[in-house]
Design an enzyme around this catalytic site. Structure first.
Site, PDB file in Angstrom:
ATOM      1  N   GLU A  49       0.861  -1.176   0.000  1.00 14.39           N
ATOM      2  CA  GLU A  49       0.000   0.000   0.000  1.00 14.39           C
ATOM      3  C   GLU A  49       0.894   1.220   0.000  1.00 14.39           C
ATOM      4  OE1 GLU A  49      -3.764  -1.786   2.553  1.00 14.39           O
ATOM      5  OE2 GLU A  49      -2.505  -0.226   3.427  1.00 14.39           O
ATOM      6  N   ASP A  60      -5.319   9.060  10.510  1.00 10.03           N
ATOM      7  CA  ASP A  60      -4.013   8.531  10.861  1.00 10.03           C
ATOM      8  C   ASP A  60      -3.521   8.987  12.217  1.00 10.03           C
ATOM      9  OD1 ASP A  60      -2.990   6.831   8.688  1.00 10.03           O
ATOM     10  OD2 ASP A  60      -3.406   8.610   7.463  1.00 10.03           O
ATOM     11  N   TYR A 174     -10.693  -4.471   3.702  1.00 10.45           N
ATOM     12  CA  TYR A 174      -9.691  -4.152   4.700  1.00 10.45           C
ATOM     13  C   TYR A 174     -10.423  -3.952   6.009  1.00 10.45           C
ATOM     14  CZ  TYR A 174      -5.611  -1.584   6.620  1.00 10.45           C
ATOM     15  OH  TYR A 174      -4.555  -1.150   7.365  1.00 10.45           O
TER      16      TYR A 174
END
Lengths: 266, 405
Positions: A49, A60, A174
């Protein structure tokens, strides 16, 4: 069939789990990145990725936030990243997923992006802040270019949403193993097992798990529960700590190899 | 324009929407459903009105600024006195609405982002009132600029969490609040302070703030027997402006003007004028005008007014701009400081530096209009919080207005 599906089927036939690494493009620099990609592949990475840095990475944690900041300081752009992937494609067939936020893609232009990404050899796309309700404006172009639209499933995602998400996704799903931002908590294997099972009852897409796996030991506990695992912040941290050292690539290879060994033992 | 917006997914034309991480999507949908129910529930509405009146002190006056009008020599100027609301700005309208909703949803913790600190104070206040745990994220730069509001939040029992990432201002505080919300989404309600963020926030915040415009309409009809010719409000994210504009949106004869911060001038690059100088993009869950570079990286906004220091704008403002319903203009730091002092000395009202931008534009416009025209300025907050920063900035140059009649 695309590279991602090929790879996942190949692994499945060998009864192996996919080892996926995330790294932020442009940290420390795109030239080093190219060497890192080959090194990780040599060490056993199955899919990569490649993070497209964004000024406001709201999903994040601190490690990837800092990496994005450094990458932007290094003047990393989406078009530069696509160029790099094009270069990598001459030497490697490792499946590559572009991972990032929507705005840089939107500003690049969805149609132009899809075309360039296909030319460059991008296999999949994971846009954190583009849920399926908003994704048609991009997918109408990327689907036509054969780029897998990879989606996130969170612990908070209910079954109806999983169904809707799976129907519009390609490559793999995911599963975010923690309710939190990247690299900030530890996934609990018992929960992951239950959740992956829940997802698999709804869809036949492969499911990989990420967002908190930092050590080979954790990887070996989680990998058997899914089709693969993603390691992000831990690798980004290693790159940060060794970015000026001549043996960076070697260190990254060793890091990746340790994970590979750990998940193969199962 | 009579279409009911947003649509089901939160779009105002091409603007708005819900561009959020999957972890938050279920929470946003839960919020949307809970809000839709509350909106239809008479008891919730009664409760909301009760607290607006008995606690926040509504309605706020619509004050005829006679001396300012005289001095400018043109249109009649009215001030909608949101500065007189409890906590000193219009922000309390929204935080009361959202915390009441949080309580109804069984959430015991709230988080918020704040720029000038007004929304943080208003959230801390409502959290204290309803016995909720409250964390407020605030950029370190703003903590320095708005120290008095930091103390107020702490006195009210909130934790102020400094944010040092990025430019350490409102945008970064919002990034951090969103990250925290992702991690705590199951028991925590995120009180967004402006008409931005993912759906349903822009709609919900707008609806909680429209009390400003509804009162204004009633009050001006009583005072003048007609609607105003112009309404002026400052725009950061745009909640005070949306609150006063929205009830007038179908009154085509009422001209509405949103004033963005031009900082040190648009040409300097140091400004917060996302509509005048930005491009459409996606940030903080919605599609709207953003200050950004050609690669889609969000640029740092700048304004002397911490509450306007945001690189985006509420998506419905984007829509009003695109459809031409509202004119968006801008005012520099220097013009805002002049207006800040002018209103203070002429009317004895110290406006928030944010609101001073609206006053500054009115000061430009009023002399050009005839005396039978009416301008309403939304005076969104009071300027006590800015006094120190202004005093510091003006040290030695501040003129003493003793001979100003």
């Amino acid at each position: 069939m695309g590279r991602i599906e090929d790879k996942l089927q190949y692994l499945k036939a060998k009864n192996e789990k996919a080892l996926i690494f995330y790294l932020t493009a442009g940290d420390p620099g795109l030239d080093v990145m190219e060497a890192l990609i080959y090194g990780l592949e040599r060490a056993g990475a199955d899919i990569l990725e490649v993070g497209v840095p964004f000024s406001d990475p709201t999903a994040d944690g601190p490690v990837i936030q800092a990496a994005s900041q450094r990458a932007l300081k290094n003047k990393t752009t989406l078009s530069g990243i696509l160029h790099l992937i094009e270069k990598v494609r001459r030497k490697s067939d490792i499946p590559i997923v572009l991972f990032g936020y929507y705005n840089p893609v939107f500003i690049y232009g969805c149609r132009k992006f899809a075309k360039r990404a296909e030319e460059a050899g991008v296999d999949g796309l994971l846009i954190v802040d583009l849920p399926f309700e908003e994704s048609p404006e991009l997918r109408r172009y990327t689907d036509a270019c054969g780029i897998d639209f990879i989606s996130l499933i969170a612990p908070t995602t209910n079954n109806d949403r999983i169904k809707a998400i799976a129907a519009q996704s390609g490559g793999f799903l995911y599963y975010i193993s923690i309710t939190g931002v990247t690299g900030t908590a530890k996934p609990k294997p018992a929960d992951v097992k239950k959740e992956v099972h829940r997802i698999k009852r709804i869809t036949s897409l492969p499911v990989v798990v990420g967002f908190g796996i930092t050590t080979p030991k954790e990887a070996s506990a989680i990998a058997p529960l899914a089709d693969g695992i993603v390691v992000g912040s831990a690798l980004v941290k290693l790159i940060e700590e060794n970015s000026r050292r001549a043996d960076l690539i070697k260190k990254a290879e060793k890091f990746a190899a340790d994970f590979k060994k750990a998940i193969k033992q199962n | 324009m009579n279409k009911i917006l947003p649509d089901k997914q939160g779009h105002f034309g091409e603007f708005g929407g819900r561009y959020a991480a999957e972890t938050l999507m279920p929470a946003l949908i839960e919020l949307e459903e809970a809000y839709a129910k509350a909106k239809r529930d008479r008891i919730f509405q009664q409760e909301f009105r009760y607290y607006l009146k008995q606690y926040a002190g509504r309605e706020t006056p619509l004050y005829f600024a006679e001396r300012l009008t005289e001095q400018l020599g043109g249109a009649k100027i009215y001030l909608k006195r949101e500065d007189l609301s409890h906590t000193g700005s219009h922000k309390i309208n929204n935080t009361l609405g959202q915390t009441l909703l949080a309580r109804r949803m069984g959430k015991k913790k709230v988080i918020a982002e704040t720029g000038a600190g007004q929304h943080g104070v208003a959230t801390a206040t409502a959290a204290a009132l309803f016995g909720m745990d409250c964390d407020v994220f605030m950029g370190e730069e703003d903590i320095d600029r708005q120290a008095p509001n930091v103390f107020r939040m702490q006195i009210l029992g909130a934790r102020v969490i400094p944010v040092s990432s990025g430019t350490a201002t409102l945008k970064d505080a919002m990034n951090e609040a969103m990250r925290q919300w992702v991690a705590r989404v199951r028991d925590t309600f995120y009180v967004i302070g402006t008409t931005a963020g993912p759906h349903p926030y822009p709609m919900m915040v707008r609806n909680f703030q429209t009390v400003i415009g509804k009162e204004t309409k009633r009050q001006i009809l009583k005072a003048e027997g007609r609607l105003p010719d112009v309404i002026i409000a400052c725009i950061g994210g745009g909640s005070n402006a949306m609150g006063i504009f929205y009830p007038f949106k179908n009154d085509r004869r009422v001209k509405m003007i949103g004033v963005e911060a031009a900082g040190k001038g648009i040409a300097s690059g140091l400004h917060a004028s996302s509509i005048s100088a930005g491009k459409i993009g996606v940030l903080h869950g919605n599609k709207t005008y953003l200050l950004q570079d050609e690669d889609g990286q969000v640029r740092d906004a700048y304004s002397i007014a911490a509450g306007l220091d945001y690189p985006g704008v509420g998506p419905e403002h984007g829509y009003f701009h695109k459809t031409g319903r509202v004119d968006y203009v801008n005012i520099t730091d220097a013009e805002a400081v002049d207006a800040f002092l002018e209103l203070s000395r002429c009317e004895g009202i110290i406006p928030a530096m944010e609101s001073a931008h609206a006053v500054a534009y009115a000061m430009k416009l009023a002399p050009k209009l005839s005396k039978n025209k009416i301008i309403v300025i939304n005076l969104s907050g009071r300027g006590d919080k800015d006094a120190q920063a202004i005093a510091k900035k003006m040290e030695g140059t501040i003129e003493h207005g003793q001979d100003r009649g």
